[in-house]
Design a protein around this motif. Structure first.
Motif, mmCIF file in Angstrom:
data_model
loop_
_atom_site.group_PDB
_atom_site.id
_atom_site.type_symbol
_atom_site.label_atom_id
_atom_site.label_comp_id
_atom_site.label_asym_id
_atom_site.label_seq_id
_atom_site.Cartn_x
_atom_site.Cartn_y
_atom_site.Cartn_z
ATOM 1 N N VAL A 1 0.849 -1.185 0.000
ATOM 2 C CA VAL A 1 0.000 0.000 0.000
ATOM 3 C C VAL A 1 0.886 1.235 0.000
ATOM 4 O O VAL A 1 1.871 1.302 0.740
ATOM 5 N N HIS A 2 0.551 2.218 -0.824
ATOM 6 C CA HIS A 2 1.274 3.493 -0.840
ATOM 7 C C HIS A 2 0.275 4.624 -0.633
ATOM 8 O O HIS A 2 -0.794 4.618 -1.247
ATOM 9 N N VAL A 3 0.623 5.577 0.225
ATOM 10 C CA VAL A 3 -0.207 6.754 0.439
ATOM 11 C C VAL A 3 0.614 7.976 0.067
ATOM 12 O O VAL A 3 1.699 8.202 0.620
ATOM 13 N N SER A 4 0.106 8.760 -0.882
ATOM 14 C CA SER A 4 0.795 9.964 -1.365
ATOM 15 C C SER A 4 0.166 11.181 -0.711
ATOM 16 O O SER A 4 -0.986 11.506 -0.984
ATOM 17 N N GLY A 5 0.907 11.863 0.154
ATOM 18 C CA GLY A 5 0.383 13.026 0.850
ATOM 19 C C GLY A 5 0.320 14.245 -0.035
ATOM 20 O O GLY A 5 0.990 14.341 -1.077
ATOM 21 N N ALA A 6 -0.482 15.220 0.378
ATOM 22 C CA ALA A 6 -0.686 16.430 -0.420
ATOM 23 C C ALA A 6 0.605 17.206 -0.603
ATOM 24 O O ALA A 6 0.780 17.916 -1.589
ATOM 25 N N THR A 7 1.534 17.120 0.354
ATOM 26 C CA THR A 7 2.767 17.907 0.278
ATOM 27 C C THR A 7 3.928 17.135 -0.332
ATOM 28 O O THR A 7 5.060 17.602 -0.297
ATOM 29 N N GLY A 8 3.666 15.956 -0.891
ATOM 30 C CA GLY A 8 4.706 15.236 -1.610
ATOM 31 C C GLY A 8 5.321 14.066 -0.866
ATOM 32 O O GLY A 8 6.197 13.392 -1.407
ATOM 33 N N ARG A 9 4.892 13.808 0.353
ATOM 34 C CA ARG A 9 5.460 12.691 1.100
ATOM 35 C C ARG A 9 4.745 11.403 0.701
ATOM 36 O O ARG A 9 3.521 11.327 0.683
ATOM 37 N N ILE A 10 5.519 10.376 0.376
ATOM 38 C CA ILE A 10 4.970 9.084 -0.047
ATOM 39 C C ILE A 10 5.406 8.038 0.972
ATOM 40 O O ILE A 10 6.584 7.939 1.310
ATOM 41 N N THR A 11 4.435 7.269 1.456
ATOM 42 C CA THR A 11 4.694 6.265 2.480
ATOM 43 C C THR A 11 4.264 4.904 1.967
ATOM 44 O O THR A 11 3.186 4.757 1.389
ATOM 45 N N ALA A 12 5.125 3.894 2.174
ATOM 46 C CA ALA A 12 4.825 2.517 1.793
ATOM 47 C C ALA A 12 4.471 1.725 3.045
ATOM 48 O O ALA A 12 5.195 1.781 4.046
ATOM 49 N N LEU A 13 3.367 0.973 3.000
ATOM 50 C CA LEU A 13 2.849 0.256 4.159
ATOM 51 C C LEU A 13 2.625 -1.213 3.818
ATOM 52 O O LEU A 13 2.105 -1.537 2.743
ATOM 53 N N ASP A 14 3.016 -2.087 4.738
ATOM 54 C CA ASP A 14 2.778 -3.514 4.576
ATOM 55 C C ASP A 14 1.296 -3.793 4.826
ATOM 56 O O ASP A 14 0.786 -3.503 5.914
ATOM 57 N N PRO A 15 0.565 -4.373 3.852
ATOM 58 C CA PRO A 15 -0.878 -4.576 4.046
ATOM 59 C C PRO A 15 -1.210 -5.677 5.047
ATOM 60 O O PRO A 15 -2.349 -5.773 5.497
#
Length: 742
Positions: free
Chosen positions: A634-648
């Motif tokens: 899972v990847h979440v792209s924040g409004a300010t450009g931060r991208i986080t990868a999460l183990d589902p």
């Protein structure tokens, strides 16, 4: 605050729930749309309704606010500037204003201060890009929402390309946060004035006092024009950047884009206020509460200040401070081989960027005869800034969305074979449904002057010629159920969709349109089709929860592809939206709500349609942004450009990376790279293992970066990276040779 006896029960058909506040111009109420969405309605005071000059200002406010809809502003939902008592409804943003926060808790520091500075600079960038100058940036016009700072109240803004309203003997604004030119010659105010205001606001945020702090607005105005700012209490790392914003001369200040480079180059933790700064407790509000954007008399001393010599003191030195800092930042990028690697807050470690030339090299080849290209695909509505989405079939790209049902584009050079247009106002986020080897499926929306036509239709077109094969009305807007605007999906050779009455799921042969089965929704629910890999599912929600615009108990049914029979329901703890699939399971992100607002995602649910089981994982933080999946992550792209990868499976954070791509959608997975892009066409390629930035590009189109929840904008045609951007823009380049920044 509760409503008062004299308050109306509704405005413009919106039932009022509470009074949010009242100022010099009007009263703001909390209301609801018919779907239950919270909105803030500003109702202008009756005494101004008959003032034609004021009405002109209010019309300008509405027009300006409509033009600005970035991630850091409040979008206009509805307005009636010509009503007997004018009003405007905007997206409701929950949170305290910056003025309220500082009055209650003291100044900001560290990461919080840096986040505010970057968010406000991005807001000004979006505002200025559409030709608007805010002209009243102050603490009470900044809301600290859970998703970041939001700029509100365009009451005295103007479009830069329009004639400024003449107001003899008056300027409009709040003196502690106004620029010298706004006090002296308000007709000549441009974007640089907002940069000055941002500088004063950041000093206030960091210290609790303004850089021009006096006992009266008249003395404050004099200091703004004639004297140097007081910056001793500003954290040292921020002081030089703020000083450049407060240059007396507009030409000496950085632009919003330049300012973003400077701010992102600062350390993640800016530290607190200096020895003379206030650190806690109640602080002065710099007269903000008493100058609610009302006309302020200009003191004679200020009105005559245009001839003052301000070029001999610290002001002259401040004027050029930002240029060497910016040059250094550009030099660093050049040394890194043109890789725009932004490091702030990097939890993954490493250098954030590769050496020159060491970029992702997918094993696939380029389409034969490929050359980089840039194309605009005209839609049925020229006034709608559409975004397309594409799928690749060999050397053909099939793209659709907004005012385009579908278009065939040659992946080699961007040439158009055919375009089928949609004449009506599209549902936001509804794009191409999919394609088979010989058929393309998209959406068509009826024109306003064709009331007898179906409001929305699923349309199938011949892939070779663009000839329409069949169309069928659809009644769903699946966002309420799944979090995605995808009312139809292509599954094998079938199109799964919702019927016009919004009462059943249908399967149609993609080529002929023949209905092969129809399955009614379970009683008391509405459903939408989703895919877990290639397996079709139905996601359903209770009618009562849909009516309240908060689905807390969604149910997922396996769906037999041949017969349409619904399998045993799997109840999911919600609210939850579809993120993607992993190992045959449907992956949902669980929404975190605070009051009427969604602040992000705090959990993951995995629905296994084979075992009829659901597994949950909690996230350590609440992640706000646009979700997507690639490679089972899972990847979440924040409004300010931060991208986080999460183990589902575990919910653990695999890596997080700060990028320059604000409001990104994605990911799209290539060999050895994940691609994310924004409405401006800015693209970043990340290493899927650790989030390392492989390369990033500059914007390729004009666009606002506010949309969240967007589907991926990047499509791969072999080794060619095809990107969809705002205003129906498509462009393509070689993944091994991306456009170099600058």
């Amino acid at each position: 605050m509760s409503l008062r006896g004299s308050d109306p029960a509704e405005i413009g058909g919106y039932p009022l729930e509470a009074r949010l506040g009242s100022g010099g111009m009007g009263t703001v109420f909390l209301a609801r749309t018919s779907s239950g969405r919270p909105v803030a309605i500003k109702l202008i005071h009756q005494q101004f309704a008959g003032d034609e000059e004021f009405r002109i200002r209010f019309r300008q406010e509405v027009a300006a606010a409509r033009r600005v809809s970035g991630a850091f502003t409040a979008a206009v939902v509805d307005a009636a500037p010509e009503a007997e008592q004018p009003w405007m409804a905007t997206t409701y943003i929950e949170g305290a204003t910056l003025a309220e926060h500082i009055a209650a808790a003291g100044p900001l520091d560290g990461v919080e201060l840096r986040r505010l500075a970057i968010g406000l600079a991005e807001a000004l960038r979006d505002i200025h890009r559409v030709g608007v100058v805010h002209r009243d940036l102050k603490p009470s016009n900044v809301v600290l929402s859970a998703e970041g700072p939001r700029v509100i109240d365009f009451g005295i803004s103007r479009a830069a390309d329009q004639q400024t309203l003449t107001m003899t003997g008056r300027v409009i604004g709040t003196p502690p946060f106004m620029s010298p030119e706004q006090l002296q010659a308000p007709r000549g105010v441009g974007p640089a004035s907002d940069i000055f205001s941002l500088g004063t606001l950041l000093v206030y945020a960091a210290t609790g006092s303004g850089p021009f702090d006096a006992d009266s607005p008249y003395m404050t105005a004099y200091q703004v024009v004639h004297e140097e700012p007081s910056l001793g209490a500003v954290p040292e790392a921020l002081r030089t950047v703020v000083g450049s914003c407060l240059d007396k001369e507009p030409a000496g200040r950085p632009s919003a884009d330049d300012l973003l480079v400077l701010l992102r180059d600062l350390p993640a933790d800016l530290g607190g206020a200096g020895p003379t700064g206030t650190r806690a407790g109640r602080t002065r509000d710099v007269i903000t509460q008493h100058h609610d954007a009302l006309p302020t008399p200009v003191p004679t001393a200020v009105a005559e200040a245009g001839t003052a010599d301000t070029g001999t003191s610290v002001g002259r030195r401040l004027r050029n401070r930002w240029r060497p800092v910016l040059a250094a930042a550009v030099a660093v990028a050049a040394i890194a081989g043109g890789v725009a690697a932004l490091q702030s807050g990097d939890r993954a470690g490493g250098d954030g960027g590769d050496k020159a030339g060491n970029v992702a090299e997918p094993g696939a080849s380029l389409p034969e005869g490929f050359t980089p290209w840039h194309k605009t695909v005209a839609g049925g509505r020229a006034d709608i800034p559409d975004e397309l989405r594409c799928v690749a079939r060999g050397e053909a790209l099939f793209c659709g969305g907004g005012g385009v049902v579908a278009a065939r584009v040659d992946a080699r050079d961007g040439s158009l074979a055919w375009t089928a247009r949609s004449p009506g106002v599209p549902v936001h986020g509804a794009s191409l449904a999919g394609a088979t080897d010989d058929t393309v499926v998209g959406y068509r929306f009826a024109a306003e002057d064709a009331p007898q036509a179906p409001q929305s239709e699923v349309v199938a077109l011949d892939a070779e010629s663009g000839r329409e094969l069949w169309s069928a009305p659809t009644g769903a807007q699946s966002t309420a159920v799944t979090g995605r605007n995808q009312d139809a999906v292509v599954s094998g050779s079938a199109v799964l969709m919702v019927d016009a009455a919004n009462s059943r799921l249908e399967a149609r042969n993609a080529r002929s349109g023949e209905v092969t089965w129809a399955t009614p929704f379970p009683s008391g629910t509405r459903c939408a089709p989703v895919l877990a890999g290639s397996r079709p599912l139905a996601m359903c929600a209770p009618d009562a929860e849909l009516a309240e615009s908060k689905v807390s108990n969604p149910v997922v049914h396996p769906l037999d592809r041949a017969s349409g029979k619904l399998g045993r329901p799997v109840a999911v703890r919600g609210p939850a939206v579809v993120a993607g699939d992993a190992d045959g399971a449907l992956v949902l992100l669980q929404e975190h709500w605070e009051g009427p607002a969604i602040t992000g995602y705090d959990g993951i649910a995995r629905v296994d349609p084979a075992s009829h089981e659901v597994a949950y994982a909690r996230l350590k933080d609440t992640y706000a942004g646009t979700p997507g999946m690639a490679g089972g992550v899972v990847h979440v792209s924040g409004a300010t450009g931060r991208i986080t990868a999460l183990d589902p499976v575990t919910g653990r954070e695999k890596w997080a990376r700060q990028t320059a791509v604000e409001g990104a959608s994605g990911p799209t997975a290539g060999e050895g790279a994940l691609y994310f892009s924004s409405p401006t066409g800015r693209v970043v390629a990340l290493d899927p293992e650790n989030g390392k930035i492989l390369w990033s590009t500059d914007p390729q189109a004009d666009g606002l970066t506010g949309e969240q929840g967007a589907s991926p904008r990047v499509t791969l045609a072999g080794r060619a990276v095809v990107v969809a951007a705002d205003n129906n823009t498509l462009f393509a380049f070689d993944a091994r040779n991306p456009p170099k920044p600058g």
